[in-house]
Motif scaffolding. Structure first.
Motif, mmCIF file in Angstrom:
data_model
loop_
_atom_site.group_PDB
_atom_site.id
_atom_site.type_symbol
_atom_site.label_atom_id
_atom_site.label_comp_id
_atom_site.label_asym_id
_atom_site.label_seq_id
_atom_site.Cartn_x
_atom_site.Cartn_y
_atom_site.Cartn_z
ATOM 1 N N ASP A 16 0.934 -1.428 0.031
ATOM 2 C CA ASP A 16 -0.153 0.006 -0.036
ATOM 3 C C ASP A 16 0.778 1.282 0.065
ATOM 4 O O ASP A 16 1.745 1.308 0.711
ATOM 5 C CB ASP A 16 -1.006 -0.089 1.573
ATOM 6 N N GLU A 17 0.545 2.185 -1.009
ATOM 7 C CA GLU A 17 0.853 3.629 -0.740
ATOM 8 C C GLU A 17 0.183 4.380 0.042
ATOM 9 O O GLU A 17 -1.103 4.549 -0.346
ATOM 10 C CB GLU A 17 1.026 4.024 -2.386
ATOM 11 N N LEU A 18 0.744 5.144 0.940
ATOM 12 C CA LEU A 18 -0.057 5.846 1.783
ATOM 13 C C LEU A 18 0.414 7.319 1.855
ATOM 14 O O LEU A 18 1.749 7.320 1.890
ATOM 15 C CB LEU A 18 0.058 5.356 3.151
ATOM 16 N N ARG A 19 -0.280 8.433 1.655
ATOM 17 C CA ARG A 19 0.093 9.754 1.744
ATOM 18 C C ARG A 19 -0.232 10.419 2.851
ATOM 19 O O ARG A 19 -1.280 10.318 3.525
ATOM 20 C CB ARG A 19 -0.424 10.384 0.506
ATOM 21 N N PHE A 20 0.825 11.220 3.457
ATOM 22 C CA PHE A 20 0.422 11.893 4.671
ATOM 23 C C PHE A 20 0.970 13.279 4.473
ATOM 24 O O PHE A 20 1.744 13.829 3.348
ATOM 25 C CB PHE A 20 1.388 11.510 5.753
ATOM 26 N N ASN A 21 0.220 14.444 5.332
ATOM 27 C CA ASN A 21 0.738 15.555 5.320
ATOM 28 C C ASN A 21 0.953 15.854 6.795
ATOM 29 O O ASN A 21 0.022 16.108 7.568
ATOM 30 C CB ASN A 21 -0.334 16.456 4.664
ATOM 31 N N VAL A 22 2.418 16.010 7.228
ATOM 32 C CA VAL A 22 2.689 16.298 8.605
ATOM 33 C C VAL A 22 3.061 17.851 8.965
ATOM 34 O O VAL A 22 4.037 18.207 7.861
ATOM 35 C CB VAL A 22 3.904 15.271 8.871
ATOM 36 N N GLY A 23 2.428 18.330 9.587
ATOM 37 C CA GLY A 23 2.725 19.627 10.050
ATOM 38 C C GLY A 23 3.302 19.781 11.557
ATOM 39 O O GLY A 23 3.466 18.843 12.057
ATOM 40 N N LEU A 24 3.951 20.827 11.678
ATOM 41 C CA LEU A 24 4.601 20.986 13.169
ATOM 42 C C LEU A 24 3.521 20.954 14.322
ATOM 43 O O LEU A 24 3.893 20.260 15.278
ATOM 44 C CB LEU A 24 5.327 22.465 13.095
ATOM 45 N N THR A 25 2.436 21.427 14.303
ATOM 46 C CA THR A 25 1.431 21.215 15.320
ATOM 47 C C THR A 25 1.106 19.733 15.620
ATOM 48 O O THR A 25 1.322 19.316 16.905
ATOM 49 C CB THR A 25 0.165 21.785 14.859
ATOM 50 N N ALA A 26 0.925 18.869 14.762
ATOM 51 C CA ALA A 26 0.539 17.565 14.634
ATOM 52 C C ALA A 26 1.792 16.810 15.330
ATOM 53 O O ALA A 26 1.728 15.976 16.359
ATOM 54 C CB ALA A 26 -0.039 16.975 13.136
ATOM 55 N N TYR A 27 3.210 17.193 14.775
ATOM 56 C CA TYR A 27 4.251 16.734 15.231
ATOM 57 C C TYR A 27 4.411 16.857 16.879
ATOM 58 O O TYR A 27 4.779 15.985 17.664
ATOM 59 C CB TYR A 27 5.378 17.100 14.469
ATOM 60 N N ASN A 28 4.303 18.114 17.133
ATOM 61 C CA ASN A 28 4.561 18.648 18.573
ATOM 62 C C ASN A 28 3.444 17.857 19.540
ATOM 63 O O ASN A 28 3.705 17.350 20.676
ATOM 64 C CB ASN A 28 4.308 19.991 18.670
ATOM 65 N N ASN A 29 2.284 17.817 19.014
ATOM 66 C CA ASN A 29 1.084 17.197 19.760
ATOM 67 C C ASN A 29 1.390 15.780 19.901
ATOM 68 O O ASN A 29 1.084 15.148 21.232
ATOM 69 C CB ASN A 29 -0.398 17.387 19.151
ATOM 70 N N CYS A 30 1.596 14.988 19.066
ATOM 71 C CA CYS A 30 2.261 13.676 19.145
ATOM 72 C C CYS A 30 3.177 13.452 20.368
ATOM 73 O O CYS A 30 3.301 12.748 21.207
ATOM 74 C CB CYS A 30 2.572 12.940 17.931
ATOM 75 N N LEU A 31 4.288 14.134 20.101
ATOM 76 C CA LEU A 31 5.543 13.989 21.044
ATOM 77 C C LEU A 31 5.001 14.420 22.578
ATOM 78 O O LEU A 31 5.456 13.737 23.567
ATOM 79 C CB LEU A 31 6.839 14.962 20.646
ATOM 80 N N ASN A 32 4.304 15.783 22.800
ATOM 81 C CA ASN A 32 3.820 15.834 24.084
ATOM 82 C C ASN A 32 2.860 15.339 24.514
ATOM 83 O O ASN A 32 2.721 15.076 26.025
ATOM 84 C CB ASN A 32 3.298 17.477 23.832
ATOM 85 N N SER A 33 2.485 14.494 23.911
ATOM 86 C CA SER A 33 1.132 13.134 24.366
ATOM 87 C C SER A 33 1.935 12.019 25.046
ATOM 88 O O SER A 33 1.335 11.132 25.759
ATOM 89 C CB SER A 33 0.130 13.076 23.375
ATOM 90 N N SER A 35 4.274 9.377 26.823
ATOM 91 C CA SER A 35 4.989 9.090 28.057
ATOM 92 C C SER A 35 5.360 7.842 28.233
ATOM 93 O O SER A 35 5.372 6.887 27.304
ATOM 94 C CB SER A 35 3.867 9.488 29.277
ATOM 95 N N ASP A 36 6.041 7.171 29.036
ATOM 96 C CA ASP A 36 6.495 5.923 29.343
ATOM 97 C C ASP A 36 5.595 4.952 29.324
ATOM 98 O O ASP A 36 5.767 4.012 28.696
ATOM 99 C CB ASP A 36 7.232 5.968 30.793
ATOM 100 N N SER A 37 4.235 5.073 29.655
ATOM 101 C CA SER A 37 3.403 4.155 29.450
ATOM 102 C C SER A 37 2.358 4.733 28.589
ATOM 103 O O SER A 37 1.015 3.797 28.420
ATOM 104 C CB SER A 37 2.590 4.066 31.017
ATOM 105 N N ASN A 38 2.429 5.439 27.634
ATOM 106 C CA ASN A 38 1.614 6.041 26.770
ATOM 107 C C ASN A 38 2.154 6.385 25.322
ATOM 108 O O ASN A 38 2.773 7.522 25.107
ATOM 109 C CB ASN A 38 0.527 7.271 27.111
ATOM 110 N N LYS A 39 2.208 5.401 24.468
ATOM 111 C CA LYS A 39 2.863 5.720 23.263
ATOM 112 C C LYS A 39 2.041 5.275 21.869
ATOM 113 O O LYS A 39 2.006 5.887 20.993
ATOM 114 C CB LYS A 39 4.064 4.914 23.022
ATOM 115 N N VAL A 40 1.388 4.146 22.376
ATOM 116 C CA VAL A 40 0.536 3.735 21.169
ATOM 117 C C VAL A 40 -0.811 4.775 20.673
ATOM 118 O O VAL A 40 -0.847 5.108 19.665
ATOM 119 C CB VAL A 40 -0.239 2.332 21.263
ATOM 120 N N ALA A 41 -1.410 5.406 21.597
ATOM 121 C CA ALA A 41 -2.244 6.143 21.328
ATOM 122 C C ALA A 41 -2.094 7.590 20.702
ATOM 123 O O ALA A 41 -2.733 7.777 19.558
ATOM 124 C CB ALA A 41 -3.231 6.549 22.622
ATOM 125 N N PRO A 42 -0.898 7.995 21.257
ATOM 126 C CA PRO A 42 -0.328 9.379 20.515
ATOM 127 C C PRO A 42 -0.022 9.142 18.899
ATOM 128 O O PRO A 42 -0.377 9.589 18.019
ATOM 129 C CB PRO A 42 0.669 9.729 21.412
#
Length: 89
Positions: A16-33, A35-42
């Motif tokens: 499968d070929e999948l297209r994404f459009n990644v911006g700084l806000t989405a990137y930062n939100n993922c990193l900020n969300s 934690s040691d026990s929470n990686k899958v949901a973000p």
């Protein structure tokens, strides 16, 4: 770089070929969300928030197989600029 003009990234997952459009806000939100026990949901939310609308169904097939952190990791690596950072002593 705004979300509207984020970095266009294409991943090949399986056949499968999948297209994404990644911006700084989405990137930062993922990193900020994360934690040691929470990686899958973000990671899941990041992938779903940045995937092209026409590719969501294909993405869900892969996310349902436990690949959220792998996919998000590739997107984050590709989003960041390739620079060398050196600390001077």
């Amino acid at each position: 770089m705004s979300e509207q003009t984020g970095k266009k990234i294409e991943l090949t997952i399986g056949e499968d070929e999948l297209r994404f459009n990644v911006g700084l806000t989405a990137y930062n939100n993922c990193l900020n969300s994360m934690s040691d026990s929470n990686k899958v949901a973000p990671s899941f939310n990041f992938a779903m928030a940045t995937v092209h609308p026409e590719d969501k169904e294909k993405l869900m097939v892969w996310l349902d197989q436990g690949l959220a952190t792998d996919i998000a990791g590739h997107l984050m690596t590709e989003f960041r600029p390739k620079v060398q950072i050196t600390v001077k002593a």
